[in-house]
Design an enzyme around this catalytic site. Structure first.
Site, PDB file in Angstrom:
ATOM      1  CB  SER A  40      -6.349   2.921  -0.001  1.00 65.01           C
ATOM      2  OG  SER A  40      -4.666   3.572   0.355  1.00 65.01           O
ATOM      3  CG  ASP A  64      -1.865   0.811   0.968  1.00 63.65           C
ATOM      4  OD1 ASP A  64      -2.636   1.375   0.302  1.00 63.65           O
ATOM      5  OD2 ASP A  64      -2.190   1.880   2.084  1.00 63.65           O
ATOM      6  CD  GLN A  77      -4.544   1.764  -2.922  1.00 63.53           C
ATOM      7  OE1 GLN A  77      -4.117   2.090  -3.292  1.00 63.53           O
ATOM      8  NE2 GLN A  77      -4.152   0.819  -2.016  1.00 63.53           N
TER       9      GLN A  77
END
Length: 293
Positions: A235, A211, A285
């Site tokens: 996110s 991430d 993502q």
């Protein structure tokens, strides 16, 4: 918290491993400790919540079943001042696969839900894409050193953030000149100190690190505006596929690209390669990118 910014790599990794060694409160109910430190917007780092949720799911499956994919949605910002509870639901246990759902809770409200699948390893046909040709990590500066040297043009407070030490070390292939570039990033990463020989721990550390640079990729055609202008980022979801065995304390190459951004969202993809060229994981993502005048 401030003392952790000045901690040694070994201390930072020890703290990360402690975070990932979640506490079992009851059957399928776990508690994760507070954040190492908040992200740039004062929230719990999303990679930490994903990694702790994956560890929670892993502890509910039979030995020999290996995590091969997870899909998560972020719903609320995590508060770094409080621990996080993880409630696991055992959806399916078959001969080859098992699936789990995990809800991360804070103050009685969900902040993330995650679905994970586990597979008993077996042989089959195989192929993979080639690893990009990039400079080796030994020829690149650690991010802390790079931004210490080149961070004077960042927006207020950003240089301090970019020179903050994390338990995962990144060495990025930076563009030769500042300004808009193609939406592609390449960077090497590894745990900043050696890890124990536990494959589940190495998968959790990779989930933690996955991430860390993705959302930045979709800002590159716009001059990397999150570093130079006020912008709200977060996110929104996160998907990770784990293909091969690896060690997260050895150099891994993270190659990312962003095929689309619009409507205050950016979509990003990533491929993670071991140094021997094996594709060990893939990532996708979508993130919020809300600009402020």
């Amino acid at each position: 918290m401030d003392g952790e910014y000045r901690a040694t790599p070994e201390q930072l990794v020890e703290r990360m491993v402690h975070l990932l060694d979640i506490e079992e409160i009851d059957t399928d109910l776990y508690r994760g400790d507070r954040a190492i430190h908040p992200n740039m917007q004062g929230r719990v780092f999303g990679g930490q919540v994903i990694a702790q949720a994956l560890v929670s799911a892993t502890r509910s499956v039979e030995e020999g079943r290996v995590a091969h994919s997870l899909h998560a949605y972020f719903m609320r910002a995590g508060d770094p001042a409080h621990p996080i509870l993880y409630q696991v639901t055992r959806d399916y246990d078959g001969r080859s696969f098992a699936t789990r759902r995990v809800v991360a809770l804070q103050r009685g409200k969900p902040i993330l839900n995650l679905a994970a699948s586990f597979h008993v390893p077996e042989d089959g046909i195989a192929h993979q894409t080639a690893m990009p040709e990039v400079p080796p990590p030994e020829e690149l500066l650690p991010e802390v050193d790079y931004w210490t040297k080149h961070g004077d043009g960042l927006r207020p407070g950003m240089k301090e953030i970019m020179t903050r030490r994390w338990p995962v070390e990144f060495r990025m292939v930076h563009p030769a000149k500042p300004g808009p570039t193609l939406p592609r990033l390449h960077g090497w990463f590894r745990a900043a100190a050696p890890l124990a020989d536990d494959p589940a721990l190495h998968r959790a550390v990779l989930a933690f690190a996955s991430d860390m640079i993705l959302l930045h990729t979709s800002t590159l055609p716009h001059g990397g505006i999150w570093m130079t202008q006020p912008i709200q980022t977060a996110s929104l979801d996160h998907a990770l596929w784990l293909h091969e065995d690896f060690r997260a304390d050895k150099w891994l190459l993270y190659a990312t690209d962003s095929p689309w951004a619009g409507h205050a969202r950016g979509f990003n993809r990533g491929q993670i390669f071991a140094r021997d060229g094996r594709l060990v994981a893939s990532v996708a993502q979508e993130g919020l990118m809300r600009t402020h005048k």
